[in-house]
Structures are given as C-alpha cells and as structure tokens.
Design a protein around this motif. Structure first.
Motif, PDB file in Angstrom:
ATOM      1  N   ALA A  30       0.812  -1.217   0.000  1.00 11.92           N
ATOM      2  CA  ALA A  30       0.000   0.000   0.000  1.00 11.92           C
ATOM      3  C   ALA A  30       0.846   1.268   0.000  1.00 11.92           C
ATOM      4  O   ALA A  30       0.384   2.321  -0.433  1.00 11.92           O
ATOM      5  CB  ALA A  30      -0.929  -0.002   1.202  1.00 11.92           C
ATOM      6  N   GLN A  31       2.099   1.186   0.461  1.00 17.94           N
ATOM      7  CA  GLN A  31       2.957   2.372   0.536  1.00 17.94           C
ATOM      8  C   GLN A  31       4.127   2.339  -0.447  1.00 17.94           C
ATOM      9  O   GLN A  31       4.557   3.388  -0.917  1.00 17.94           O
ATOM     10  CB  GLN A  31       3.510   2.537   1.959  1.00 17.94           C
ATOM     11  CG  GLN A  31       2.433   2.763   3.003  1.00 17.94           C
ATOM     12  CD  GLN A  31       1.621   4.015   2.726  1.00 17.94           C
ATOM     13  OE1 GLN A  31       2.165   5.069   2.439  1.00 17.94           O
ATOM     14  NE2 GLN A  31       0.309   3.901   2.778  1.00 17.94           N
ATOM     15  N   THR A  32       4.649   1.161  -0.724  1.00 17.47           N
ATOM     16  CA  THR A  32       5.797   1.032  -1.631  1.00 17.47           C
ATOM     17  C   THR A  32       5.692  -0.253  -2.448  1.00 17.47           C
ATOM     18  O   THR A  32       4.962  -1.174  -2.082  1.00 17.47           O
ATOM     19  CB  THR A  32       7.144   0.988  -0.869  1.00 17.47           C
ATOM     20  OG1 THR A  32       7.142  -0.152  -0.006  1.00 17.47           O
ATOM     21  CG2 THR A  32       7.388   2.260  -0.084  1.00 17.47           C
ATOM     22  N   SER A  51       6.834   4.723  -4.762  1.00 17.13           N
ATOM     23  CA  SER A  51       6.374   5.191  -3.451  1.00 17.13           C
ATOM     24  C   SER A  51       5.440   6.385  -3.601  1.00 17.13           C
ATOM     25  O   SER A  51       5.095   6.787  -4.699  1.00 17.13           O
ATOM     26  CB  SER A  51       7.571   5.556  -2.566  1.00 17.13           C
ATOM     27  OG  SER A  51       8.321   6.595  -3.152  1.00 17.13           O
ATOM     28  N   ARG A  52       5.092   6.943  -2.467  1.00 15.35           N
ATOM     29  CA  ARG A  52       4.202   8.107  -2.335  1.00 15.35           C
ATOM     30  C   ARG A  52       2.862   7.926  -3.058  1.00 15.35           C
ATOM     31  O   ARG A  52       2.546   8.665  -3.995  1.00 15.35           O
ATOM     32  CB  ARG A  52       4.902   9.370  -2.793  1.00 15.35           C
ATOM     33  CG  ARG A  52       6.105   9.663  -1.925  1.00 15.35           C
ATOM     34  CD  ARG A  52       6.617  11.031  -2.131  1.00 15.35           C
ATOM     35  NE  ARG A  52       7.814  11.191  -1.298  1.00 15.35           N
ATOM     36  CZ  ARG A  52       8.557  12.242  -1.295  1.00 15.35           C
ATOM     37  NH1 ARG A  52       8.273  13.258  -2.064  1.00 15.35           N
ATOM     38  NH2 ARG A  52       9.614  12.308  -0.514  1.00 15.35           N
ATOM     39  N   GLU A  64      -0.921   8.332  -3.948  1.00 12.37           N
ATOM     40  CA  GLU A  64      -1.908   9.408  -3.836  1.00 12.37           C
ATOM     41  C   GLU A  64      -3.160   8.986  -4.588  1.00 12.37           C
ATOM     42  O   GLU A  64      -3.098   8.147  -5.486  1.00 12.37           O
ATOM     43  CB  GLU A  64      -1.375  10.711  -4.455  1.00 12.37           C
ATOM     44  CG  GLU A  64      -0.206  11.312  -3.729  1.00 12.37           C
ATOM     45  CD  GLU A  64       0.305  12.584  -4.397  1.00 12.37           C
ATOM     46  OE1 GLU A  64      -0.290  13.043  -5.402  1.00 12.37           O
ATOM     47  OE2 GLU A  64       1.316  13.119  -3.920  1.00 12.37           O
ATOM     48  N   HIS A 101      -5.652   4.448  -5.985  1.00 13.86           N
ATOM     49  CA  HIS A 101      -4.451   5.192  -5.620  1.00 13.86           C
ATOM     50  C   HIS A 101      -3.321   4.771  -6.552  1.00 13.86           C
ATOM     51  O   HIS A 101      -3.272   3.622  -6.993  1.00 13.86           O
ATOM     52  CB  HIS A 101      -4.071   4.928  -4.169  1.00 13.86           C
ATOM     53  CG  HIS A 101      -4.887   5.722  -3.200  1.00 13.86           C
ATOM     54  ND1 HIS A 101      -6.217   5.468  -2.973  1.00 13.86           N
ATOM     55  CD2 HIS A 101      -4.561   6.772  -2.427  1.00 13.86           C
ATOM     56  CE1 HIS A 101      -6.682   6.330  -2.090  1.00 13.86           C
ATOM     57  NE2 HIS A 101      -5.698   7.142  -1.748  1.00 13.86           N
ATOM     58  N   PHE A 123       1.073   5.211  -7.389  1.00 11.27           N
ATOM     59  CA  PHE A 123       2.387   5.644  -6.927  1.00 11.27           C
ATOM     60  C   PHE A 123       2.786   6.890  -7.710  1.00 11.27           C
ATOM     61  O   PHE A 123       2.528   6.987  -8.907  1.00 11.27           O
ATOM     62  CB  PHE A 123       3.429   4.538  -7.124  1.00 11.27           C
ATOM     63  CG  PHE A 123       3.228   3.359  -6.215  1.00 11.27           C
ATOM     64  CD1 PHE A 123       3.403   3.483  -4.842  1.00 11.27           C
ATOM     65  CD2 PHE A 123       2.862   2.128  -6.715  1.00 11.27           C
ATOM     66  CE1 PHE A 123       3.225   2.411  -3.986  1.00 11.27           C
ATOM     67  CE2 PHE A 123       2.683   1.038  -5.875  1.00 11.27           C
ATOM     68  CZ  PHE A 123       2.863   1.188  -4.509  1.00 11.27           C
TER      69      PHE A 123
END
Length: 160
Positions: free
Chosen positions: A88-90, A121-122, A124, A133, A135
């Motif tokens: 979910a994050q990277t 990453s990141r 949004e 979402h 990356f």
C-alpha cells in the motif's frame, strides 16, 4: 409415599420449574429480537484495490514486467522487472534499465543495459479514477555501472 403435603411440595417444584423455563424462554426471545443496529453498524468487508503505477498510455499497472520511463521517444525503459514487494505504501523490484546512448543520434543510437533496483512510493488518490491510488515517485538505484550522466541513486516524480 403419596401424602397431601408431598403433593403440595411437588406442585410448588413444578411451578418454580415452569417459572424458570418461562424466564429462560423470555430471555432467549429478547436476545433474539434485538435489532442488528443495537449491536453496532455492520462493517462490509471490501477488497482493497492495489495501488497502481500509471504507464505512458495512462493505464493502471500492477507488477508490470516492463515500464517505459521516456514516454516521448521510448529511449529509456525498465525491462525484466521482478517484483519482490507490492504494498500500500511502496513497491520494490529488480530489473534492467535499457538506455539509448543516442550516439550519433537517438535514431542511430545503441541501447545499453544497466541492472537497477526500483522503488515506487508516495501513493496518492488518482484524479482520473477516484477509487484508485497510484504511486507518484520512482527511485532507481544502480548497484554497478550507471547510464551517463545519471547518479547511482535518482528519484523522479511520475507525472502521468
């Protein structure tokens, strides 16, 4: 022995047993008739969509085998990507960065391969698909040789 006193006591026992049975039935009925909303809202189990990386065509990708970095001319492309994590994050992978040296020009240039470690990453929210979402950054780390004039470790914003 069947005496009048014994009959009176057995009647009392039956009355108590009957009252206890009625109490148990009433409690069971009361519990069964409590509305579901009284126990709190039910939380539907929804499968979470994976975070995506958007390619040059504006299409969502999950664990792509290859990824074009130079959308305008295709002179820089990640190939043979082997994803060891997609969260979910990277997301992280190893692969090869194929870079055109553009000598004497890009049309006549030669592609060179460079082993690379990739980190996305990141995440949004993606305006084009509000329920998804994406990356927004990509980090390339070259453990050996590096394409000229790149540093060994570079991070780009994914603009599409």
């Amino acid at each position: 022995m069947n005496t009048p006193g014994a009959r009176r006591n057995s009647g009392a026992v039956w009355k108590r047993a009957g009252a206890a049975t009625l109490l148990c039935l009433a409690a069971a009925f009361a519990t069964a008739s409590v509305p579901a909303s009284a126990t709190g809202p039910a939380q539907p189990v929804q499968p979470q969509r994976p975070v995506v990386v958007v390619d040059c065509s504006g299409e969502p990708q999950v664990r792509p085998d290859d990824y074009v970095l130079a959308c305008g001319d295709g002179n820089n492309r990640l190939v043979d990507l082997k994803w060891n994590h997609w969260g979910a994050q990277t997301a992280t992978a190893r692969g090869i960065d194929m870079v055109n040296d553009c000598e004497p020009n890009c049309a006549g240039g030669t592609f060179h391969s460079y082993p690379v470690e990739v980190t996305l990453s990141r995440p949004e929210a993606w305006d084009a698909r509000p329920d998804t979402h994406r990356f927004t950054t990509i980090r390339l780390v070259y453990p050996h040789s590096v394409p000229t004039p790149m540093p060994h470790d570079v991070t780009y914003k994914i603009a599409f």
